[in-house]
Design an enzyme around this catalytic site. Structure first.
Site, PDB file in Angstrom:
ATOM      1  N   THR A 192       0.919  -1.140   0.000  1.00  0.00           N
ATOM      2  CA  THR A 192       0.000   0.000   0.000  1.00  0.00           C
ATOM      3  C   THR A 192       0.942   1.170   0.000  1.00  0.00           C
ATOM      4  OG1 THR A 192      -2.000  -0.851   1.140  1.00  0.00           O
ATOM      5  CG2 THR A 192      -1.397   1.401   1.632  1.00  0.00           C
ATOM      6  N   ARG A 220     -13.867  -7.182  -2.075  1.00  0.00           N
ATOM      7  CA  ARG A 220     -13.282  -6.911  -0.752  1.00  0.00           C
ATOM      8  C   ARG A 220     -12.700  -5.489  -0.716  1.00  0.00           C
ATOM      9  NH1 ARG A 220      -7.929  -5.304   1.151  1.00  0.00           N
ATOM     10  NH2 ARG A 220      -7.606  -6.211   3.192  1.00  0.00           N
ATOM     11  N   VAL A 221     -12.961  -4.778   0.359  1.00  0.00           N
ATOM     12  CA  VAL A 221     -12.353  -3.460   0.547  1.00  0.00           C
ATOM     13  C   VAL A 221     -11.555  -3.487   1.841  1.00  0.00           C
ATOM     14  CG1 VAL A 221     -12.797  -1.006   0.913  1.00  0.00           C
ATOM     15  CG2 VAL A 221     -14.191  -2.287  -0.715  1.00  0.00           C
ATOM     16  N   GLY A 222     -10.348  -2.924   1.811  1.00  0.00           N
ATOM     17  CA  GLY A 222      -9.491  -2.907   2.995  1.00  0.00           C
ATOM     18  C   GLY A 222      -9.624  -1.617   3.786  1.00  0.00           C
ATOM     19  N   ASP A 223      -8.593  -1.348   4.591  1.00  0.00           N
ATOM     20  CA  ASP A 223      -8.639  -0.196   5.499  1.00  0.00           C
ATOM     21  C   ASP A 223      -8.278   1.123   4.843  1.00  0.00           C
ATOM     22  OD1 ASP A 223      -6.039  -1.358   5.191  1.00  0.00           O
ATOM     23  OD2 ASP A 223      -5.328  -0.012   6.770  1.00  0.00           O
ATOM     24  N   THR A 243      -0.480   0.740   6.582  1.00  0.00           N
ATOM     25  CA  THR A 243      -0.328  -0.380   5.653  1.00  0.00           C
ATOM     26  C   THR A 243      -0.296  -1.665   6.471  1.00  0.00           C
ATOM     27  OG1 THR A 243       1.144  -1.512   4.106  1.00  0.00           O
ATOM     28  CG2 THR A 243       2.198  -0.019   5.666  1.00  0.00           C
ATOM     29  N   GLY A 244      -0.941  -2.709   5.976  1.00  0.00           N
ATOM     30  CA  GLY A 244      -0.925  -3.963   6.717  1.00  0.00           C
ATOM     31  C   GLY A 244      -2.204  -4.748   6.508  1.00  0.00           C
ATOM     32  N   THR A 245      -2.457  -5.643   7.417  1.00  0.00           N
ATOM     33  CA  THR A 245      -3.641  -6.505   7.333  1.00  0.00           C
ATOM     34  C   THR A 245      -4.891  -5.650   7.548  1.00  0.00           C
ATOM     35  OG1 THR A 245      -3.195  -6.979   9.648  1.00  0.00           O
ATOM     36  CG2 THR A 245      -2.527  -8.642   8.084  1.00  0.00           C
ATOM     37  N   GLY A 246      -5.465  -5.191   6.458  1.00  0.00           N
ATOM     38  CA  GLY A 246      -6.523  -4.194   6.503  1.00  0.00           C
ATOM     39  C   GLY A 246      -7.695  -4.541   7.397  1.00  0.00           C
TER      40      GLY A 246
HETATM   41  N1  ASP Z   1      -3.843  -2.413   4.081  1.00  0.00           N
HETATM   42  C1  ASP Z   1      -4.015  -2.849   2.728  1.00  0.00           C
HETATM   43  C2  ASP Z   1      -5.343  -3.539   2.575  1.00  0.00           C
HETATM   44  O1  ASP Z   1      -5.723  -4.260   3.472  1.00  0.00           O
HETATM   45  C3  ASP Z   1      -2.982  -3.793   2.254  1.00  0.00           C
HETATM   46  C4  ASP Z   1      -1.587  -3.440   2.574  1.00  0.00           C
HETATM   47  O2  ASP Z   1      -1.289  -2.440   3.205  1.00  0.00           O
HETATM   48  O3  ASP Z   1      -0.737  -4.210   2.143  1.00  0.00           O
HETATM   49  O4  ASP Z   1      -5.960  -3.396   1.544  1.00  0.00           O
END
Ligand code: ASP
Length: 325
Positions: A192, A220-223, A243-246
């Site tokens: 991200t 699917r929509v993330g954070d 950035t990370g596990t949304g």
């Molecule tokens: N946070 C992002 C999402 O979940 C993915 C990422 O940061 O790698 O869409």
């Protein structure tokens, strides 16, 4: 005021051994260009909103990062992009999710913020809105790169039910290009891009853009585009891009939690960001990183993965870029 811009290009399981010296140089050079784009705005007395927009456009255009060109693939081998921007001075914000044809999703988010009476558009409606704004539209193949496609095929072959973070998948593909598949650790893969800034007028802004996670289910929509989860800015407290596990950042309302801790408990930026990154998110298995700046120009770039592509630049000094711990 000491204007400053901070950027990230995603966190994940990138390790020194898995990356060639040449690739590493490429990332540092790319991060530097991005910082220079944001810094040029701040040096000219421009706004934090303009600075984070300029930086994120550069990140989206660079195929090394999972946003815009170079975005990861969904399970259907398509691209679905999300982005958001927030102006800390006015609390105005704009977000878009699940778009396939807008060349620079962050510009669409910004148009939503400035030119619509709404805050969040998704899918077809978001694209229709972007067209009315005269934004550049592209074929979906514009976003595709061979590296990301290899990542998708690898994930689908090894762990078909998993959705993986971008830089973890990339590290695996790079470290074992011809090797038989290793099971992918779905907890380790992120990508991200984002930027936060403080300008000479004392205003804060945050912007985040992403292709999401490899092999994510369609829809699917993330954070990243969810205000308060992956993106937040308020002059009263701070500006944050994650950035990370949304899914975990959404469940913990991570970006807003940092601002709330500062506001309600008097925590410093560093204390609030660390509590969220190293206590709140891990308590539900959340992995990744974030960048944040407060109204005094303090910055923090914590992550709980092996690395995070990141950097910062203050007016009058040389940009700093880093990858590993
Ligand atoms: N946070 C992002 C999402 O979940 C993915 C990422 O940061 O790698 O869409």
């Amino acid at each position: 005021m000491h204007p400053v811009i901070v950027i990230h290009g995603g966190a994940g399981a990138m390790t020194r051994s898995a990356m060639s010296a040449e690739k590493e140089r490429e990332y540092h050079a790319a991060l530097r260009l991005v910082l220079q784009a944001g810094l040029a705005v701040l040096e000219a007395g421009g706004s934090a909103v303009d600075a984070v927009t300029a930086a994120v456009v550069e990140l989206e255009d660079c195929p090394l990062f999972n946003a815009g060109r170079g975005a990861v693939f969904t399970s259907d081998a398509t691209h679905e992009l999300d982005a958001a921007i927030m102006d800390g001075a006015s609390l105005r914000t704009g977000a878009i999710a699940n778009v396939h044809h807008i060349r620079n999703p962050i510009l669409a988010a910004r148009s939503v913020m400035q030119n619509s009476r709404h805050v969040f558009f998704v899918g077809e409606g978001a694209e229709r809105f972007a067209r009315t704004q005269g934004l550049e539209m592209v074929e979906e193949s514009y976003f595709s790169t061979p590296e990301r496609h290899a990542q998708l095929l690898r994930v689908q072959r090894d762990t078909p039910d998993a959705a993986v973070l971008d830089h973890d998948g990339q590290a695996i593909v790079e470290s074992q290009p011809a090797a038989p598949a290793h099971p992918l650790d779905i907890d380790k893969k992120f990508g991200t891009v984002g930027a936060v800034a403080l300008d000479a007028h004392g205003n804060l802004a945050a912007a985040t853009s992403t292709g999401g996670i490899t092999n994510k289910q369609v829809g699917r929509v993330g954070d990243a585009p969810i205000i308060g989860a992956g993106t937040y800015a308020s002059n009263e407290t701070c500006a944050v891009s994650a950035t990370g596990t949304g899914e975990m950042y959404i469940r913990k309302v991570a970006a807003y939690d940092i601002a709330a801790r500062m506001r309600y408990t008097g925590a410093t930026l560093e204390q609030a960001a660390h509590a969220v990154m190293f206590e709140e998110l891990p308590s539900i298995g959340g992995k990744g990183g974030l960048i944040a700046v407060d109204a005094q120009g303090n910055i923090t770039l914590p992550f709980n993965t092996e690395g995070m592509y990141r950097g910062y630049a203050r007016v009058g000094s040389d940009p700093v870029t880093e990858i590993y711990r």
